[in-house]
Design a protein around this motif. Structure first.
Motif, PDB file in Angstrom:
ATOM      1  N   GLN A  31       4.938  67.706  -9.492  1.00 14.13           N
ATOM      2  CA  GLN A  31       6.163  67.569  -8.707  1.00 14.13           C
ATOM      3  C   GLN A  31       6.344  66.130  -8.239  1.00 14.13           C
ATOM      4  O   GLN A  31       7.454  65.651  -8.073  1.00 14.13           O
ATOM      5  N   TYR A  32       5.217  65.469  -8.018  1.00 12.97           N
ATOM      6  CA  TYR A  32       5.192  64.046  -7.662  1.00 12.97           C
ATOM      7  C   TYR A  32       4.174  63.332  -8.544  1.00 12.97           C
ATOM      8  O   TYR A  32       3.135  63.896  -8.889  1.00 12.97           O
ATOM      9  N   VAL A  33       4.482  62.073  -8.859  1.00 13.64           N
ATOM     10  CA  VAL A  33       3.524  61.198  -9.523  1.00 13.64           C
ATOM     11  C   VAL A  33       3.414  59.942  -8.666  1.00 13.64           C
ATOM     12  O   VAL A  33       4.394  59.226  -8.453  1.00 13.64           O
ATOM     13  N   VAL A  34       2.206  59.702  -8.153  1.00 21.11           N
ATOM     14  CA  VAL A  34       1.973  58.602  -7.211  1.00 21.11           C
ATOM     15  C   VAL A  34       1.008  57.606  -7.858  1.00 21.11           C
ATOM     16  O   VAL A  34      -0.015  57.998  -8.413  1.00 21.11           O
ATOM     17  N   THR A  35       1.340  56.333  -7.787  1.00 21.66           N
ATOM     18  CA  THR A  35       0.510  55.291  -8.387  1.00 21.66           C
ATOM     19  C   THR A  35      -0.084  54.407  -7.293  1.00 21.66           C
ATOM     20  O   THR A  35       0.618  54.002  -6.366  1.00 21.66           O
ATOM     21  N   LYS A  46     -15.893  39.035  -4.713  1.00 26.26           N
ATOM     22  CA  LYS A  46     -15.414  39.200  -6.084  1.00 26.26           C
ATOM     23  C   LYS A  46     -14.881  40.616  -6.268  1.00 26.26           C
ATOM     24  O   LYS A  46     -15.641  41.583  -6.193  1.00 26.26           O
ATOM     25  N   ASN A  47     -13.593  40.716  -6.502  1.00 22.80           N
ATOM     26  CA  ASN A  47     -12.953  42.020  -6.598  1.00 22.80           C
ATOM     27  C   ASN A  47     -12.525  42.342  -8.020  1.00 22.80           C
ATOM     28  O   ASN A  47     -12.176  41.457  -8.795  1.00 22.80           O
ATOM     29  N   SER A  48     -12.541  43.622  -8.332  1.00 20.03           N
ATOM     30  CA  SER A  48     -11.966  44.127  -9.578  1.00 20.03           C
ATOM     31  C   SER A  48     -10.818  45.057  -9.211  1.00 20.03           C
ATOM     32  O   SER A  48     -10.742  45.552  -8.083  1.00 20.03           O
ATOM     33  N   LYS A  49      -9.940  45.297 -10.173  1.00 19.51           N
ATOM     34  CA  LYS A  49      -8.779  46.138  -9.888  1.00 19.51           C
ATOM     35  C   LYS A  49      -8.579  47.186 -10.977  1.00 19.51           C
ATOM     36  O   LYS A  49      -8.867  46.953 -12.147  1.00 19.51           O
ATOM     37  N   ASP A  50      -8.101  48.330 -10.563  1.00 20.22           N
ATOM     38  CA  ASP A  50      -7.681  49.394 -11.459  1.00 20.22           C
ATOM     39  C   ASP A  50      -6.365  49.950 -10.955  1.00 20.22           C
ATOM     40  O   ASP A  50      -5.953  49.691  -9.806  1.00 20.22           O
ATOM     41  N   ARG A  51      -5.731  50.735 -11.794  1.00 17.96           N
ATOM     42  CA  ARG A  51      -4.519  51.442 -11.381  1.00 17.96           C
ATOM     43  C   ARG A  51      -4.801  52.941 -11.489  1.00 17.96           C
ATOM     44  O   ARG A  51      -5.165  53.441 -12.549  1.00 17.96           O
ATOM     45  N   ILE A  52      -4.658  53.633 -10.371  1.00 17.59           N
ATOM     46  CA  ILE A  52      -4.986  55.042 -10.272  1.00 17.59           C
ATOM     47  C   ILE A  52      -3.694  55.845 -10.159  1.00 17.59           C
ATOM     48  O   ILE A  52      -2.780  55.470  -9.417  1.00 17.59           O
ATOM     49  N   VAL A  53      -3.626  56.955 -10.882  1.00 21.61           N
ATOM     50  CA  VAL A  53      -2.438  57.813 -10.868  1.00 21.61           C
ATOM     51  C   VAL A  53      -2.809  59.166 -10.272  1.00 21.61           C
ATOM     52  O   VAL A  53      -3.813  59.774 -10.649  1.00 21.61           O
ATOM     53  N   LEU A  54      -2.003  59.623  -9.333  1.00 19.43           N
ATOM     54  CA  LEU A  54      -2.161  60.945  -8.725  1.00 19.43           C
ATOM     55  C   LEU A  54      -0.971  61.810  -9.116  1.00 19.43           C
ATOM     56  O   LEU A  54       0.169  61.503  -8.756  1.00 19.43           O
ATOM     57  N   GLU A  55      -1.237  62.869  -9.869  1.00 17.73           N
ATOM     58  CA  GLU A  55      -0.203  63.831 -10.238  1.00 17.73           C
ATOM     59  C   GLU A  55      -0.356  65.054  -9.340  1.00 17.73           C
ATOM     60  O   GLU A  55      -1.407  65.694  -9.333  1.00 17.73           O
ATOM     61  N   ILE A  56       0.687  65.373  -8.581  1.00 16.11           N
ATOM     62  CA  ILE A  56       0.618  66.463  -7.613  1.00 16.11           C
ATOM     63  C   ILE A  56       1.459  67.630  -8.114  1.00 16.11           C
ATOM     64  O   ILE A  56       2.674  67.502  -8.304  1.00 16.11           O
ATOM     65  N   GLY A  57       0.824  68.769  -8.355  1.00 17.45           N
ATOM     66  CA  GLY A  57       1.517  69.949  -8.839  1.00 17.45           C
ATOM     67  C   GLY A  57       1.629  71.021  -7.772  1.00 17.45           C
ATOM     68  O   GLY A  57       1.274  70.821  -6.605  1.00 17.45           O
TER      69      GLY A  57
END
Length: 285
Positions: A39-43, A57-68
Motif C-alpha cells: 500500500q506504501y513504498v518507503v525509501t 568513514k561512512n558507507s551508504k545504502d538505499r533501503i526500501v520498505l514495502e508496507i502491505g
C-alpha cells in the motif's frame, strides 16, 4: 572437487584484493513468490560505519520498505539490482552475475504486526547458505516517548527512543501516517518511522521518499533457503569476519584451500590475523 577448489581460489583472490566480503548468487526476481501487496513504498538512505575503529568513514545504502495489508518487507535496493542484473546475465548465457559487497543489510526483513513476528532471509558471503530465521518484534511498550518534534518531508514527526539488540535508537515518527512500521526491524510506534539513528552514530536511516501504490511484496522461494535460527546466522556471519579460511572450510569441508592474492602471490593461510575483516554489526547482542 577441482571446480570447487578453483572457485575458492578465485574467491580468495577477490577477497584479499578488496578486504570486503563478496556475495555470489544466481538469484533473480523470478525466484521470488508473491505473499502480499504493498500500500506504501518507503525509501530510506542508510548511512553506516563498517569499521568501528574508523567512525568517520561512512558507507551508504538505499533501503526500501514495502508496507502491505498483512505484512511488510524491507530490503536493500543494491541487492535487488544485483539479483536483476544476475537474471539478465544468466538469460544471455553467462555463468552467474556480479558480486554483491558486504554490508549490514544483505537480508530481507519481513514484519507481521498482527502475529508479532519478524522473519529474516539472510544471505551469507561467498555463496554461503541463505538462512531464514524468526526474531521478536519491537513492541510499543519498548519505546520511551521524548519531547521534541521536527518536520521530515513535510510531516510533523514526534521523537521516541528504545534499546534493541544492544543499540539505543532515537526515532522520529509521523502521526499523520498511522502505520507502526519503519526501516529494518524498527517498528511499534503510532506512526511511520521516517528517521532513526543509533546513539553511537554508526547507523542512520533517513526517509527520502514515500509513495502510495500497489506492487507485489515477495519472498524468496523456499528452495533457495534453509530454516535456521538467529544464533546460527550470527555465528556463521561472525566466522567469516573473524576467520576467512575457517569460513571457507565450513562451506566446503574436506577441500584443500590454495589461496592466491589479487597480485598472483601465494597467500599464507596460517597467518589468520591478516584475513580478518572489521566487523560492526547493527545488532550488538
Amino acid at each position: 572437487m577441482k571446480k570447487r577448489l578453483l572457485l575458492i581460489i578465485l574467491f580468495i583472490a577477490v577477497l584479499l584484493g578488496t578486504g570486503k566480503a563478496q556475495f555470489f548468487y544466481q538469484i533473480g526476481p523470478d525466484d521470488y513468490q508473491t505473499i502480499d501487496e504493498s500500500q506504501y513504498v518507503v525509501t530510506y538512505e542508510t548511512t553506516y560505519v563498517e569499521n568501528p575503529k574508523e567512525p568517520t568513514k561512512n558507507s551508504k545504502d538505499r533501503i526500501v520498505l514495502e508496507i502491505g495489508k498483512n505484512l511488510s518487507r524491507c530490503y536493500n535496493m543494491k541487492m535487488y539490482v544485483n539479483d536483476s542484473t544476475t537474471a539478465a546475465w544468466v538469460a544471455r548465457g553467462r555463468d552467474g552475475g556480479p558480486t554483491l559487497e558486504s554490508g549490514p543489510f544483505n537480508a530481507d526483513v519481513y514484519k507481521n504486526a498482527k502475529k508479532g513476528e519478524v522473519t529474516v532471509v539472510q544471505r551469507t558471503p561467498i555463496r554461503g547458505p541463505i538462512l531464514k530465521y524468526s526474531d521478536f518484534m519491537i513492541k510499543a511498550t519498548d519505546w520511551v516517548m521524548k519531547d521534541g518534534s521536527k518536520q521530515i518531508l513535510g510531516y510533523v514527526c514526534k521523537k521516541a527512543s528504545c534499546t534493541y539488540r544492544g543499540r539505543t535508537w532515537t526515532a522520529w515518527y509521523a502521526l499523520d501516517i498511522p502505520i507502526p512500521d519503519g526501516p529494518w526491524k524498527l517498528c511499534g510506534l503510532p506512526g511511520l518511522i521516517l528517521q532513526a539513528d543509533d546513539d553511537k552514530g554508526h547507523f542512520s536511516f533517513a526517509c527520502i521518499g514515500i509513495e502510495k501504490g500497489k506492487q507485489p511484496i515477495k519472498m524468496l522461494d523456499k528452495i533457495y533457503y534453509q530454516e535456521s535460527s538467529r544464533s546460527d546466522a550470527v555465528r556463521i556471519i561472525r566466522l567469516y569476519y573473524a576467520d576467512l579460511f575457517g569460513y571457507l572450510a565450513m562451506l566446503s569441508p574436506g577441500t584443500t584451500i590454495q589461496a592466491m592474492t589479487s597480485k598472483g602471490k601465494k597467500a599464507n593461510i596460517d597467518d589468520t590475523d591478516k584475513y580478518t575483516t572489521p566487523y560492526n554489526p547493527i545488532e550488538l547482542e
